[in-house]
Design a protein around this motif. Structure first.
Motif, mmCIF file in Angstrom:
data_model
loop_
_atom_site.group_PDB
_atom_site.id
_atom_site.type_symbol
_atom_site.label_atom_id
_atom_site.label_comp_id
_atom_site.label_asym_id
_atom_site.label_seq_id
_atom_site.Cartn_x
_atom_site.Cartn_y
_atom_site.Cartn_z
ATOM 1 N N SER A 20 1.128 2.040 -6.920
ATOM 2 C CA SER A 20 0.183 2.991 -7.489
ATOM 3 C C SER A 20 -0.517 2.252 -8.621
ATOM 4 C CB SER A 20 0.912 4.228 -8.007
ATOM 5 O OG SER A 20 1.120 4.150 -9.384
ATOM 6 N N PRO A 21 -1.711 2.716 -9.015
ATOM 7 C CA PRO A 21 -2.472 1.960 -10.013
ATOM 8 C C PRO A 21 -1.686 1.672 -11.283
ATOM 9 C CG PRO A 21 -3.851 3.642 -9.052
ATOM 10 C CD PRO A 21 -2.473 3.858 -8.497
ATOM 11 N N ILE A 24 0.830 -1.202 0.000
ATOM 12 C CA ILE A 24 0.000 0.000 0.000
ATOM 13 C C ILE A 24 0.865 1.253 0.000
ATOM 14 C CG2 ILE A 24 -1.700 1.301 1.348
ATOM 15 C CD1 ILE A 24 -2.982 -1.050 0.297
ATOM 16 N N ARG A 38 -8.389 -3.186 -0.620
ATOM 17 C CA ARG A 38 -9.208 -2.211 -1.339
ATOM 18 C C ARG A 38 -10.657 -2.649 -1.357
ATOM 19 N NH1 ARG A 38 -5.378 -2.560 -5.192
ATOM 20 N NH2 ARG A 38 -6.837 -3.400 -6.723
ATOM 21 N N TYR A 39 -10.861 -3.935 -1.494
ATOM 22 C CA TYR A 39 -12.223 -4.466 -1.534
ATOM 23 C C TYR A 39 -12.955 -4.167 -0.239
ATOM 24 C CZ TYR A 39 -15.819 -7.916 -2.741
ATOM 25 O OH TYR A 39 -16.978 -8.544 -3.061
ATOM 26 N N TYR A 73 -0.158 -1.756 -11.047
ATOM 27 C CA TYR A 73 -0.970 -2.866 -10.545
ATOM 28 C C TYR A 73 -0.546 -4.184 -11.181
ATOM 29 C CZ TYR A 73 -4.595 -0.192 -8.023
ATOM 30 O OH TYR A 73 -5.288 0.585 -7.132
ATOM 31 N N GLU A 124 -14.726 -0.159 1.637
ATOM 32 C CA GLU A 124 -16.050 0.436 1.727
ATOM 33 C C GLU A 124 -16.796 -0.063 2.933
ATOM 34 O OE1 GLU A 124 -17.585 1.411 -2.742
ATOM 35 O OE2 GLU A 124 -18.885 1.157 -1.021
ATOM 36 N N LYS A 125 -16.579 -1.287 3.274
ATOM 37 C CA LYS A 125 -17.396 -1.869 4.337
ATOM 38 C C LYS A 125 -16.621 -3.073 4.846
ATOM 39 C CE LYS A 125 -21.477 -4.736 4.067
ATOM 40 N NZ LYS A 125 -22.447 -4.655 5.145
ATOM 41 N N THR A 126 -16.638 -3.237 6.154
ATOM 42 C CA THR A 126 -15.873 -4.363 6.681
ATOM 43 C C THR A 126 -16.579 -5.656 6.358
ATOM 44 O OG1 THR A 126 -15.727 -2.868 8.558
ATOM 45 C CG2 THR A 126 -14.479 -4.888 8.693
ATOM 46 N N HIS A 185 -5.250 -6.258 -2.754
ATOM 47 C CA HIS A 185 -6.504 -6.327 -3.483
ATOM 48 C C HIS A 185 -7.672 -6.473 -2.513
ATOM 49 C CE1 HIS A 185 -9.229 -7.673 -6.745
ATOM 50 N NE2 HIS A 185 -9.674 -8.516 -5.853
ATOM 51 N N ASP A 241 0.159 -5.351 -7.547
ATOM 52 C CA ASP A 241 -1.053 -5.673 -6.808
ATOM 53 C C ASP A 241 -1.016 -7.130 -6.369
ATOM 54 O OD1 ASP A 241 -4.622 -5.285 -7.501
ATOM 55 O OD2 ASP A 241 -3.428 -4.943 -5.689
#
Lengths: 290, 308, 514
Positions: B250-251, B246, B266-267, B254, B270-272, B263, B258
């Protein structure tokens, strides 16, 4: 030691010194960088790029910020408690287990090894482990920091390998003797692997010194927090100063980042030589065999 | 494992009784593993559920292999698995022998004080936080940074090393080796220190030069340690933490940078999603375990040393 | 007579209900003051070990009559601590970071952990209630379609001016004979002069998404609204192609640093401060303060436009009067035994007296009134024991669920230097930017959120990678069409349908009629 040195050997010898010195210098540099950075004037530090070979300006503000924090002393005290407690528990349990696993030919020996190694790969996860600690009544207790990490499978295996390598040892009879010889064997085999004992002790100590995650989730009272956790807090709290528009706060955060590393590492550097003399050949007097 | 022939096979219980003191020694350790590892092991089941902390493990819905499918059929699944394996294989190829060689070299130094100082210095990078190390790497990898200055000396074109698929892995791997070589050599130094001096003397009397002595005395002495370390290393081929990635990637890189953990990181931003992370973890661990068992079996055949 | 009495009583009761007021301080039953447990990070752990030691909370306890027992988790582990919170036998009465609950604070109410405040607010939290029900805009940001109000949030009726701009070193520009660029076309000549002087002109953000420039082409990163009010995805719009074309052109000409994709914020700050780069986008006041120390003047360029008369719609800072901040989304747990008192305690900072205390502190202690203006005292600005930032959490409470005044009015850090404040206010009065294309934050149901995460995770990986490749030229811009097609093929429409439905539901939320 006989010293027949052919010219080739002399060259190799010199090369040996050169290579090891070069490697050590490359390893020394980052620590020097951190040390110099922690003492630099932050504005000049931030303007500097590339290798840092001496402090840029001079400023003790970073150390001031870290060391004047009222929680540092409590952090140090707690870490020493966890260190002492953890080492006692680990250095009693690990040799017992390692010696037993070094013996062979008894039922379930391989099954047990597999089950222990299995735990290096599979773990129940944060929440189930938390529930176990909570249900044992260890939440917010210092034992929650000492017990869960009492035995490291890796260290167990290392010690077992060392026991197995003691020359001419561990014949069947050695593993079968009754309670009397239990203690005697213990008094013989452990000194045999003195170097490995020192190393494993070092590994446990360093691991305990650096740990903060378990404290973060199991210790509600900040009076029990160890040093590393406080250092992280100091750094992150100063980071919110970094998002503020105050240039001084931003500069301070940089200094703190480096000062924190020095404060956390210096004790290790001080204590390390005492462990080192056990496993660096050269001070090995006396025989290896019992 | 040799068994004496013609001895009648005793019953299991009798054999266990014979070794009762071994079991006594193992008891506290076994209790430790049960309480602090196996009691919670049931938590693995969340990899097969849609786990919600509020519902608990018993209340969450069972979804079987759905998360595994999601992970493995993802567009980038192959890429991240490949990257993880490649990084670890390079680390194995170069990073595994390095501490051994360093330990052997250090062991040969005569000057005790110098030797101990060098050894102390060599482990220092291990204690520098990843954030600082990566900060240095980012700075040195810039087009006008230290690494490029060296490359330019040799006639290479200047390019941002961490922004280039060609160089990213090199920076990652070399910095990894450099940060850990000193610390990882400690275990080998410890084993070397228990090599009996008299063996070296005997070999020297027989006319063996330095290199010969290293090959015939030192290495066999530390071979069990090397083998066990190797087996355990192979058992980590699918593991590579996300923190360093991390901080460095950088993208635009990837394609090589990556890895599985970044991966999944990043997934989960948004939400654990506990279950997804757990499922990927279970998958990784299973593959690792397979590697481990294979390495163990091979080692058992080839050498006398193995985990079990 | 009796009838008149009844009528009078009824009228009095009606009047009482219509303008409910909480009588502070609140008196509990018996001699003991009411005690509540509050879960909150300690922002000034350097100075106090417990928030009860601060001046602000001592004043607050006096004013409200409620005693607080604090639990301060580690800042570095706040999210983990929240995740493990539900495993306790008893939750703390009030949790200050409710939005960190797994799934959000609405999920917390649905799970039965947090209280639905809408039942209690009219009577016990009337000041907060009247604030959030004053208009549909306020109400939408505070409640969901079912009328559930999960938390007390910061209410900030007056927005702060923008703070993030493309920054320039004015001394450098003067030396090159340039002025601040206003339109996109103005940037090239400035960059050219910088390049000729040996300076790397422009350092874009690491991701390649420069908000102000993208905004000039009417696109935003991620989900946005179009002119008709439908939700669209920014990176597949025609405007994005134009943006990429511009960036690629600049990259080819050498105006963009070859290191931009691997740089970091602190490196960029260093490069700017040493004059190695000409411009980058960052917070103007921080850069101004650093510039002052280094000896040069920093100024912000106005938001770039393509032509005179263009109206920009991408502006997204402080556009909602309800502010979400990790440390100031206060929820009350269902384990609380005195929910009414908890609501009343939290409501205090929305009263005039409470808001004043939280934003300014106590007159005479934290501030004085000089010529009709409020000026902070030395206790805040020049305290030897406290940094100004920390003093803002000791004598007042900078971040807290309250009725908030703008930072440019009451934030001590900003008021330290006139020049710094002015650097921020420079373009504050321009009218050519608004937020018409900005999608407000809508809450999705769990299933929708899962679907969106599953699909968008891979799309974002692809899009972010390709954006950088288009800019550097590794991928040719001729491939933009197939890039867009690839994104659509990966399931974008499904996600847009979800987002559109959620947005429509969001806009349908109406404040309850009085």
């Amino acid at each position: 030691m006989m010293d027949k040195r052919t010219p080739l050997e002399k060259v190799l010898h010199a090369l040996n010194y050169a290579v090891v010195t070069a490697v050590s210098l490359m390893c020394l540099y980052p620590m020097l960088h951190v040390l110099f950075a922690s003492l630099s004037d932050p504005m000049r530090l931030l303007a500097h790029r590339g290798l840092l070979l001496w402090p840029q300006g001079f400023s003790l503000k970073g150390y001031q910020a870290v060391l004047s924090n009222p929680n540092i002393l409590s952090g140090y005290m707690n870490t020493i408690i966890y260190l002492a407690g953890g080492l006692v528990v680990s250095m009693v349990l690990t040799p017992l287990g390692a010696y037993a696993l070094a013996c062979k030919d008894y039922p379930f020996r391989n099954v047990l090894v597999f089950l222990f190694v299995f735990t290096m790969y599979f773990s129940g996860g944060l929440i189930p482990n938390f529930l176990v600690i909570k249900n044992l009544g260890l939440y917010d207790s210092r034992w929650a920091i000492i017990l869960p990490t009492a035995v490291s499978t890796y260290n167990l295996i290392v010690m077992r390998t060392a026991f197995s390598s003691v020359p001419g040892a561990l014949q069947e009879s050695a593993c079968l003797d009754g309670a009397n010889d239990f203690v005697i064997l213990y008094r013989i085999y452990i000194p045999c692997i003195r170097a490995t004992m020192a190393v494993v002790c070092l590994f446990y100590a360093v691991s305990q010194w650096n740990s903060w995650f378990n404290s973060m989730i199991y210790l509600q009272s900040s009076s029990k927090w160890p040093l590393q956790l406080w250092l992280r807090e100091i750094l992150i709290n100063s980071a919110s100063g970094g998002t503020s528009d105050d240039a001084d706060a931003l500069y301070l955060q940089e200094l703190i980042r480096y000062a924190v590393i020095i404060v956390a590492t210096v004790p290790i550097l001080v204590v390390y030589p005492y462990a080192q003399k056990y496993f660096m050949k050269g001070v090995m007097l006396g025989s290896v065999k019992g | 494992m040799k068994r004496a022939i013609n001895r009648p096979r005793k019953s299991l219980w009798a054999r266990m009784k014979k070794h009762k003191y071994i079991y006594l020694m193992l008891l506290p350790v076994v209790i430790y593993y049960i309480v602090f590892h196996y009691l919670a092991m049931g938590g693995l089941v969340i990899a097969f559920q849609n786990y919600k902390p509020k519902l608990g493990i018993l209340g969450s819905k069972w979804v079987g292999l759905k998360h595994f499918e999601d992970f493995l059929t993802g567009k980038y699944a192959w890429r991240v698995i490949r990257n993880t394996l490649v990084l670890n294989l390079y680390l194995l190829l170069f990073g595994f022998p390095a501490p051994i060689i360093l330990a052997l070299l250090m062991n040969e130094l005569r000057d005790n004080a110098y030797k101990k100082t060098l050894q102390t210095v060599s482990y220092m990078p291990h204690f520098i936080s990843l954030v600082v190390v990566c900060g240095l790497l980012v700075d040195f990898s810039m087009s006008d940074g230290l690494f490029n200055n060296v490359l330019a000396l040799f006639g290479f074109e200047r390019t941002n090393l961490l922004g280039s698929n060609q160089y990213y892995r090199t920076v990652y791997i070399v910095s990894n080796i450099w940060q850990n070589v000193g610390w990882n050599s400690i275990i080998y130094l410890a084993s070397l220190s228990s090599v009996d001096n008299s063996l070296h003397e005997a070999a020297a009397i027989d006319g063996a030069g330095r290199l010969r002595r290293i090959w015939h005395v030192n290495i066999p002495a530390i071979l069990p340690v090397i083998v066990i370390q190797l087996i355990m290393r192979i058992g980590n081929l699918m593991s590579q933490g996300y923190e360093k990635t991390i901080l460095l990637y950088s993208p635009v890189v990837y394609e090589t940078a990556d890895i599985i953990s970044s991966h999944v990181y990043r997934y989960g931003l948004e939400k654990t999603n506990y279950s997804y992370g757990a499922a990927v973890g279970v998958f990784n661990s299973l593959v690792n375990l397979v590697f481990l068992c294979t390495a163990n079996q091979v080692s058992r055949r080839l050498t006398e040393t193995s985990l079990w | 007579m009796k009838k008149i009495l009844v009528l009078v009583l009824a009228l009095v009761m009606l009047a009482g209900m219509a303008c409910a007021e909480v009588a502070y301080p609140i008196v509990g039953e018996g001699d003991e003051p009411i005690t509540l447990t509050v879960f909150s990070i300690n922002k000034i752990s350097d100075n106090v070990s417990n928030y009860n030691e601060t001046a602000f909370f001592r004043h607050l306890e006096e004013a409200t009559g409620i005693h607080i027992e604090w639990e301060h988790p580690a800042v570095s582990g706040l999210q983990e601590a929240m995740n493990l919170l539900t495993l306790r036998d008893k939750l703390p009465d009030i949790i200050m970071c409710g939005n960190l609950y797994n799934g959000g604070e609405y999920q917390g109410v649905a799970d039965g952990c947090f209280v639905d405040l809408s039942e209690y607010l009219p009577e016990y939290g009337p000041d907060y209630w009247s604030l959030i029900t004053q208009s549909d805009e306020y109400y939408r940001a505070s409640a969901n379609a079912d009328g559930v109000v999960p938390a007390f949030r910061i209410v900030k009726p007056v927005a702060d001016p923008p703070y993030h701009y493309m920054l320039f070193n004015m001394d450098m520009l003067a030396g090159l004979g340039c002025e601040l660029p206003v339109y996109i076309a103005d940037y090239e000549p400035v960059f050219q002069k910088m390049l000729e002087a040996g300076i790397t002109p422009y350092m874009p953000p690491k991701t390649g998404y420069e908000k102000t420039l993208m905004g000039a082409f009417d696109v935003r990163e991620g989900f946005m609204l179009d002119a008709d009010g439908s939700v669209i995805y920014g990176q597949v719009q025609e405007g994005f192609r134009q943006y990429l074309t511009l960036m690629h052109d600049w990259y080819e000409k050498g105006y963009i640093s070859k290191d931009f994709m691997a740089s970091s914020n602190s490196t960029n700050n260093t490069l700017f401060d040493t004059g190695a780069i000409g411009t980058y986008s960052a917070a103007v006041v921080a850069a101004y303060n650093r510039g002052q120390k280094a000896g040069f003047e920093v100024s912000a360029a106005p938001f770039a436009r393509q032509y005179n008369g263009q109206q920009l719609h991408w502006y997204d800072y402080d556009i909602s009067p309800i502010v979400i901040h990790n440390e100031a989304v206060a929820v009350i747990s269902t384990d609380c035994e005195n929910i009414e008192a908890a609501v009343q305690w939290l409501n205090y900072c929305y009263t005039e007296a409470g808001s004043n205390l939280a934003c300014w502190g106590v007159e005479g202690e934290a501030y004085n009134v000089v010529d009709g203006r409020r000026v902070y005292t030395d206790l805040i600005m020049n305290n030897p024991n406290l940094t100004t930032t920390n003093a803002s959490y000791y004598y007042k409470m900078h971040v807290w669920p309250k009725l908030n005044e703008p930072d440019v009015v009451c934030h001590a850090d900003l008021l330290k230097s006139e020049g710094a404040l002015n650097s921020r206010l420079k373009w504050a009065n321009e009218t050519y930017f608004d937020s018409a294309y900005v999608l407000p934050s809508v809450t999705l149901s769990e299933d929708d959120l899962n679907t969106r995460t599953e699909i968008m995770s891979d799309i974002e990986t692809y899009v972010n990678e390709m954006t950088l490749k288009f800019i550097t030229g590794e991928a040719s811009l001729d491939e933009f069409d197939s890039f867009v097609e690839q994104v659509w093929d990966s399931g974008l429409q499904e996600v847009l349908d979800i987002m559109n439905a959620a947005y429509a539901d969001y806009m349908n939320i109406k404040a309850p009629q009085k």
